[in-house]
Enzyme design. Sequence first.
Site, PDB file in Angstrom:
ATOM      1  CE1 TYR A  83      -3.513  -2.715   0.563  1.00  9.54           C
ATOM      2  CE2 TYR A  83      -4.663  -0.629   0.755  1.00  9.54           C
ATOM      3  CZ  TYR A  83      -4.687  -1.986   0.550  1.00  9.54           C
ATOM      4  OH  TYR A  83      -5.883  -2.620   0.337  1.00  9.54           O
ATOM      5  CE  LYS A 107       0.461 -18.094  -2.989  1.00  7.66           C
ATOM      6  NZ  LYS A 107      -0.253 -19.383  -2.966  1.00  7.66           N
ATOM      7  CG  ASP A 124      -3.373 -20.319  -1.587  1.00 11.96           C
ATOM      8  OD1 ASP A 124      -2.842 -20.331  -0.453  1.00 11.96           O
ATOM      9  OD2 ASP A 124      -2.878 -20.929  -2.563  1.00 11.96           O
ATOM     10  CG  ASP A 175      -8.726  -4.471   1.259  1.00 12.28           C
ATOM     11  OD1 ASP A 175      -9.661  -3.962   1.887  1.00 12.28           O
ATOM     12  OD2 ASP A 175      -8.648  -4.455   0.017  1.00 12.28           O
ATOM     13  CG  ASP A 200     -14.522  -6.530   1.487  1.00 16.30           C
ATOM     14  OD1 ASP A 200     -14.257  -5.795   2.458  1.00 16.30           O
ATOM     15  OD2 ASP A 200     -15.001  -6.091   0.420  1.00 16.30           O
TER      16      ASP A 200
HETATM   17  C1  IPM Z   1     -10.669  -0.648   3.193  1.00 14.59           C
HETATM   18  C2  IPM Z   1     -10.674  -0.098   1.784  1.00 14.59           C
HETATM   19  C3  IPM Z   1      -9.373   0.641   1.489  1.00 14.59           C
HETATM   20  C4  IPM Z   1      -8.233  -0.365   1.623  1.00 14.59           C
HETATM   21  C5  IPM Z   1      -9.338   1.340   0.118  1.00 14.59           C
HETATM   22  C6  IPM Z   1     -10.470   2.351  -0.011  1.00 14.59           C
HETATM   23  C7  IPM Z   1      -8.026   2.003  -0.171  1.00 14.59           C
HETATM   24  O1  IPM Z   1     -10.924  -1.122   0.862  1.00 14.59           O
HETATM   25  O2  IPM Z   1     -10.476   0.133   4.137  1.00 14.59           O
HETATM   26  O3  IPM Z   1     -10.893  -1.853   3.366  1.00 14.59           O
HETATM   27  O4  IPM Z   1      -7.921  -1.098   0.681  1.00 14.59           O
HETATM   28  O5  IPM Z   1      -7.648  -0.416   2.695  1.00 14.59           O
HETATM   29 MN    MN Z   2     -11.472  -3.009   1.778  1.00 12.44          MN
END
Ligand code: IPM
Ligand code: MN
Length: 352
Positions: A139, A190, A223, A247, A251
């Site tokens: 990042y 990884k 993975d 990240d 999700d």
């Molecule tokens: C999160 C978001 C951010 C990240 C983006 C908006 C840069 O997806 O906070 O999860 O990847 O950290």
């Molecule tokens: Mn995110």
Amino acid sequence: MKPIQKIAIIPGDGIGQEVVPAALRVLDHLEAKHGLSIERETFDLGAERYLRDGTTMPAELMERFREEFGAIFLGALGDPRVPSNVHAKDILLGSRFQLDLFINLRPIKLLDSRYCPLKDKGPEDIDIMVFRENTEGLYTGIGGQFKRDTPDEVAIEAEMNTRKGVERIIRAAFAYADSAGKSSVCMSDKANAMRHGHDLWQRTFKEVAAEYPHIRAWHLYVDVLCMELVRVPERFEVIVTNNLFGDIVTDLGAQLQGGIGLAASGNIHPGRVSLFEPVHGSAPDIAGQGIANPLATVLSLGMMLEHLGYPELHGQLKDAVSHCLTHGHVTRELGGSMTTDAVTDAVIAFLS
Ligand code: IPM
Ligand code: MN
Ligand code: NAD
């Protein structure tokens, strides 16, 4: 001593403009009920401001955040009119990096089994704390483009892993496991493909784990982690991983707990100003309709209140969210028909 009792508020873009005011109504209620007074200052930052005057993140503001505030409360950043996402990079990643918010703490906790997409899984099966490294990895923007827009174009995105950065997030995960009575920490990388950076993660993990012989330290490649999180989520208590994998995995984890509208997070440097936000983005597809789920932001408010010295209020907010889920006081994406405001009212009614 409690941290500075003043918060910076950045509603930001899209549904950030809806869920942050909703959560602040909940805060109004808590303050009135418990006789608290947390000073607020709202900042006009985000896509509108950028499109209006070119400002992404005023240079002096980071210094003010550091000196004058106990926490920052953020909605979301991202707008189709700013395809470069430059404002989000400067404001969100800028805060993470410049305020050195090295722990991205993302709980994955199922509160009601009806909202879990996995069959036969209940709240006792899905209760995981993810420690996402938040200041380095892929990042940092280190890299470059060469011969751009030619057939010979080269684009390099370098992954930065420092001993200090890797060690402190792994230490934070073990310290949490130790204090919260958790019996295991899973590190995910990884290293089978990424031989330099992730070898550093492997060695550092073993060294820190040796200081916690009573905590089972185990490892999965990322993975396989994704596969196992879906197959046997009950295997996991604490996960520590790098910035990008964290990240993605959170999700996935958000869905295990019932959806992205329920996933909260803290960007934390213990003892310093820290930033709290829902895991989701600005959701341009539903923005402006009053139907965004405010519960991820309410839970993020809870994490912020804990950071500000009120863990009991965090507990109350988790109970309120559980109550909404159990009683079907939910927005459309969870199968309900309530608006953002109606769900917020239900949270407040429970707290009353
Ligand atoms: C999160 C978001 C951010 C990240 C983006 C908006 C840069 O997806 O906070 O999860 O990847 O950290
Ligand atoms: Mn995110
Ligand atoms: P997103 O999280 O905004 O939306 C993904 C899907 O989830 C959409 O269908 C959306 O409607 C739904 N959703 C998200 N939050 C919801 C909520 N509270 N209630 C109901 N449904 C919800 O992800 P995206 O579409 O990839 O990103 C949109 C923009 O947000 C992009 O610019 C992205 O970069 C940005 N983003 C910002 C942050 C942040 O500020 N922390 C996080 C993720 C994405």
